[in-house]
Design a protein around this motif. Structure first.
Motif, PDB file in Angstrom:
ATOM      1  N   PRO A   1       0.812  -1.216   0.000  1.00 25.71           N
ATOM      2  CA  PRO A   1       0.000   0.000   0.000  1.00 25.71           C
ATOM      3  C   PRO A   1       0.848   1.270   0.000  1.00 25.71           C
ATOM      4  N   VAL A   2       2.161   1.131   0.203  1.00 25.77           N
ATOM      5  CA  VAL A   2       3.004   2.323   0.321  1.00 25.77           C
ATOM      6  C   VAL A   2       4.172   2.341  -0.660  1.00 25.77           C
ATOM      7  N   ALA A   3       4.229   1.384  -1.575  1.00 20.25           N
ATOM      8  CA  ALA A   3       5.298   1.355  -2.588  1.00 20.25           C
ATOM      9  C   ALA A   3       4.663   1.161  -3.956  1.00 20.25           C
ATOM     10  N   PHE A   4       5.197   1.839  -4.958  1.00 18.04           N
ATOM     11  CA  PHE A   4       4.627   1.746  -6.291  1.00 18.04           C
ATOM     12  C   PHE A   4       4.969   0.423  -6.963  1.00 18.04           C
ATOM     13  N   LYS A   5       6.236   0.042  -6.890  1.00 17.57           N
ATOM     14  CA  LYS A   5       6.698  -1.163  -7.577  1.00 17.57           C
ATOM     15  C   LYS A   5       6.374  -2.411  -6.757  1.00 17.57           C
ATOM     16  N   PRO A   6       5.817  -3.438  -7.391  1.00 14.00           N
ATOM     17  CA  PRO A   6       5.543  -4.684  -6.655  1.00 14.00           C
ATOM     18  C   PRO A   6       6.850  -5.394  -6.280  1.00 14.00           C
ATOM     19  N   TYR A   7       6.787  -6.156  -5.215  1.00  8.28           N
ATOM     20  CA  TYR A   7       7.901  -7.005  -4.795  1.00  8.28           C
ATOM     21  C   TYR A   7       7.602  -8.410  -5.294  1.00  8.28           C
ATOM     22  N   GLU A   8       8.625  -9.089  -5.810  1.00  9.62           N
ATOM     23  CA  GLU A   8       8.426 -10.412  -6.384  1.00  9.62           C
ATOM     24  C   GLU A   8       9.372 -11.425  -5.768  1.00  9.62           C
ATOM     25  N   GLY A   9       8.821 -12.589  -5.429  1.00  3.31           N
ATOM     26  CA  GLY A   9       9.614 -13.700  -4.929  1.00  3.31           C
ATOM     27  C   GLY A   9       9.405 -13.955  -3.449  1.00  3.31           C
ATOM     28  N   ARG A  10       9.445 -15.230  -3.103  1.00  2.00           N
ATOM     29  CA  ARG A  10       9.191 -15.647  -1.726  1.00  2.00           C
ATOM     30  C   ARG A  10      10.123 -14.999  -0.704  1.00  2.00           C
ATOM     31  N   PRO A  11      11.449 -14.938  -0.922  1.00  2.00           N
ATOM     32  CA  PRO A  11      12.313 -14.395   0.141  1.00  2.00           C
ATOM     33  C   PRO A  11      11.969 -12.963   0.546  1.00  2.00           C
ATOM     34  N   ILE A  12      11.799 -12.072  -0.426  1.00  2.00           N
ATOM     35  CA  ILE A  12      11.517 -10.681  -0.082  1.00  2.00           C
ATOM     36  C   ILE A  12      10.108 -10.521   0.474  1.00  2.00           C
ATOM     37  N   VAL A  13       9.126 -11.222  -0.083  1.00  2.00           N
ATOM     38  CA  VAL A  13       7.755 -11.086   0.411  1.00  2.00           C
ATOM     39  C   VAL A  13       7.643 -11.651   1.829  1.00  2.00           C
ATOM     40  N   ALA A  14       8.265 -12.780   2.097  1.00  2.00           N
ATOM     41  CA  ALA A  14       8.236 -13.342   3.451  1.00  2.00           C
ATOM     42  C   ALA A  14       8.892 -12.387   4.444  1.00  2.00           C
ATOM     43  N   ALA A  15      10.007 -11.759   4.045  1.00  2.00           N
ATOM     44  CA  ALA A  15      10.688 -10.805   4.927  1.00  2.00           C
ATOM     45  C   ALA A  15       9.820  -9.573   5.172  1.00  2.00           C
ATOM     46  N   ILE A  16       9.125  -9.106   4.134  1.00  2.00           N
ATOM     47  CA  ILE A  16       8.212  -7.967   4.312  1.00  2.00           C
ATOM     48  C   ILE A  16       7.106  -8.327   5.298  1.00  2.00           C
ATOM     49  N   LEU A  17       6.537  -9.505   5.154  1.00  2.00           N
ATOM     50  CA  LEU A  17       5.455  -9.912   6.065  1.00  2.00           C
ATOM     51  C   LEU A  17       5.951 -10.016   7.505  1.00  2.00           C
ATOM     52  N   ARG A  18       7.177 -10.493   7.707  1.00  2.00           N
ATOM     53  CA  ARG A  18       7.736 -10.512   9.061  1.00  2.00           C
ATOM     54  C   ARG A  18       7.901  -9.086   9.589  1.00  2.00           C
ATOM     55  N   GLY A  19       8.305  -8.164   8.703  1.00  2.00           N
ATOM     56  CA  GLY A  19       8.410  -6.762   9.097  1.00  2.00           C
ATOM     57  C   GLY A  19       7.069  -6.183   9.497  1.00  2.00           C
ATOM     58  N   VAL A  20       6.046  -6.529   8.738  1.00  2.00           N
ATOM     59  CA  VAL A  20       4.688  -6.094   9.066  1.00  2.00           C
ATOM     60  C   VAL A  20       4.307  -6.591  10.466  1.00  2.00           C
ATOM     61  N   GLY A  21       4.657  -7.820  10.768  1.00  2.00           N
ATOM     62  CA  GLY A  21       4.369  -8.375  12.083  1.00  2.00           C
ATOM     63  C   GLY A  21       5.029  -7.597  13.207  1.00  2.00           C
ATOM     64  N   ARG A  22       6.151  -6.950  12.918  1.00  2.00           N
ATOM     65  CA  ARG A  22       6.847  -6.161  13.936  1.00  2.00           C
ATOM     66  C   ARG A  22       6.235  -4.776  14.128  1.00  2.00           C
ATOM     67  N   VAL A  23       5.485  -4.266  13.135  1.00  2.00           N
ATOM     68  CA  VAL A  23       4.942  -2.907  13.254  1.00  2.00           C
ATOM     69  C   VAL A  23       3.446  -2.863  13.567  1.00  2.00           C
ATOM     70  N   PHE A  24       2.712  -3.933  13.301  1.00  2.00           N
ATOM     71  CA  PHE A  24       1.281  -3.963  13.608  1.00  2.00           C
ATOM     72  C   PHE A  24       1.066  -4.307  15.082  1.00  2.00           C
ATOM     73  N   THR A  25       0.110  -3.627  15.705  1.00  2.00           N
ATOM     74  CA  THR A  25      -0.341  -4.011  17.048  1.00  2.00           C
ATOM     75  C   THR A  25      -1.863  -4.069  17.039  1.00  2.00           C
ATOM     76  N   ASP A  26      -2.399  -4.852  17.937  1.00  2.00           N
ATOM     77  CA  ASP A  26      -3.862  -5.004  18.068  1.00  2.00           C
ATOM     78  C   ASP A  26      -4.512  -5.378  16.734  1.00  2.00           C
ATOM     79  N   PHE A  27      -3.876  -6.290  16.008  1.00  2.00           N
ATOM     80  CA  PHE A  27      -4.368  -6.693  14.698  1.00  2.00           C
ATOM     81  C   PHE A  27      -5.560  -7.630  14.835  1.00  2.00           C
ATOM     82  N   ARG A  28      -6.559  -7.432  13.953  1.00  2.00           N
ATOM     83  CA  ARG A  28      -7.703  -8.355  13.892  1.00  2.00           C
ATOM     84  C   ARG A  28      -8.365  -8.267  12.515  1.00  2.00           C
TER      85      ARG A  28
END
Length: 132
Positions: A29-56
């Motif tokens: 939602p905050v970058a124009f260019k898509p990210y491609e491939g499991r390693p980078i997408v998995a790392a991004i999702l782990r990063g998201v897990g570090r910044v989200f709180t009270d997720f539902r």
């Protein structure tokens, strides 16, 4: 989608990598260019897990073909309330081939962009295998 939702709701963002196709495409939602491939997408999702709180997740919509869904969520990033949606598409083997995330309002997008920018070096290192 059930495994994805269960992992996210449990806060197990590390488990999401196993659900991704090798050629997964992530549209941020905050970058124009898509990210491609499991390693980078998995790392991004782990990063998201570090910044989200009270997720539902608050709602789920599914395509008739069973290969796509929309998961509506609410969370907080650095004290800012975020409303968003995960648009997920799977491939023939059931792995996630496309993940598009949208968030609102603008203040939420800005907070998410700032928080994820602070994670960027760690995300790149994780994607390259430098850290786990």
């Amino acid at each position: 989608m059930k495994a994805f939702r269960a992992a996210v709701e449990a806060g197990d963002f590390a488990a999401l990598g196993d659900l991704l196709a090798d050629d997964v495409v992530f549209r941020s939602p905050v970058a124009f260019k898509p990210y491609e491939g499991r390693p980078i997408v998995a790392a991004i999702l782990r990063g998201v897990g570090r910044v989200f709180t009270d997720f539902r997740y608050v709602r789920e919509l599914a395509d008739d073909d069973g290969r796509g869904s929309a998961l509506v969520f609410e969370t907080v990033v650095d004290g800012v309330s975020v409303n968003g949606i995960d648009l997920i598409r799977t491939n023939d083997t059931g792995l996630i081939s496309e993940l598009t995330v949208m968030v609102r309002p603008l203040s939420a997008s800005n907070a998410l962009a700032t928080a994820m920018a602070a994670q960027f070096d760690q995300i790149v290192a994780e994607a390259s295998g430098a850290t786990s």
